[in-house]
Design an enzyme around this catalytic site. Sequence first.
Site, PDB file in Angstrom:
ATOM      1  N   PRO A  48      27.278  78.746  41.695  1.00  0.00           N
ATOM      2  CA  PRO A  48      27.017  77.566  42.532  1.00  0.00           C
ATOM      3  C   PRO A  48      27.494  76.223  41.981  1.00  0.00           C
ATOM      4  O   PRO A  48      26.701  75.342  41.649  1.00  0.00           O
ATOM      5  CB  PRO A  48      25.501  77.600  42.685  1.00  0.00           C
ATOM      6  CG  PRO A  48      25.026  78.216  41.410  1.00  0.00           C
ATOM      7  CD  PRO A  48      26.062  79.259  41.063  1.00  0.00           C
ATOM      8  N   CYS A  49      28.801  76.031  41.947  1.00  0.00           N
ATOM      9  CA  CYS A  49      29.349  74.758  41.487  1.00  0.00           C
ATOM     10  C   CYS A  49      29.010  73.623  42.448  1.00  0.00           C
ATOM     11  O   CYS A  49      29.060  72.449  42.060  1.00  0.00           O
ATOM     12  CB  CYS A  49      30.844  74.869  41.260  1.00  0.00           C
ATOM     13  SG  CYS A  49      31.774  75.538  42.640  1.00  0.00           S
ATOM     14  N   HIS A  50      28.614  73.953  43.677  1.00  0.00           N
ATOM     15  CA  HIS A  50      28.219  72.903  44.628  1.00  0.00           C
ATOM     16  C   HIS A  50      26.930  72.208  44.197  1.00  0.00           C
ATOM     17  O   HIS A  50      26.627  71.130  44.677  1.00  0.00           O
ATOM     18  CB  HIS A  50      28.057  73.487  46.039  1.00  0.00           C
ATOM     19  CG  HIS A  50      27.003  74.537  46.161  1.00  0.00           C
ATOM     20  ND1 HIS A  50      27.228  75.860  45.806  1.00  0.00           N
ATOM     21  CD2 HIS A  50      25.722  74.467  46.577  1.00  0.00           C
ATOM     22  CE1 HIS A  50      26.121  76.557  46.021  1.00  0.00           C
ATOM     23  NE2 HIS A  50      25.195  75.730  46.481  1.00  0.00           N
TER      24      HIS A  50
END
Length: 172
Positions: free
Chosen positions: A141-143
């Site tokens: 989850p780089c968001h």
Amino acid sequence: MDTMYMKSPVGPLLLEAEDGALKKILFAREASCDNTAGELADGSVALAFDRSEEARGEASSVLILAVCQLSEYFAGKRKTFELPLRPEGTEFQRRVWAALSEIPYGETRSYGQIAATIGNPGAGRAVGMANHKNPLPIVVPCHRVIGAGGSLTGYAGGLDIKRKLLELEGVL
């Protein structure tokens, strides 16, 4: 490498798997959906295979599992992913991606916090570059990584997609 396309609330996604592990998720603007071999009954997924039947079975199982878990995530029914992953990157990038995977659903961290987590507190910009190179967005989850002041900053899929994912998770 075997591929599967999936419709999603953030646009079409291309998933790639090899040797029983998910290797990449690409957003529609990064991949063309023109080379599909077929569709599932609801028309939501198309498969394209280029390997032996045995390898294809292993990869297609991972791809189908990934589509199911991503669909549950987008429906608000899944907060973590349980998939075999094999992202390709440098040792530093893999350390960053491992730290991203520890950010809980519905929470965010700054680039500096991730840098500190991996034991390199001055590497906020390098963390940003590793974030940008993440081959498995959403699942890794780089968001969930934002600017130090809470601002939405760069996202390989675009800030509109980052915003949608954070809204889905109740952060925004």
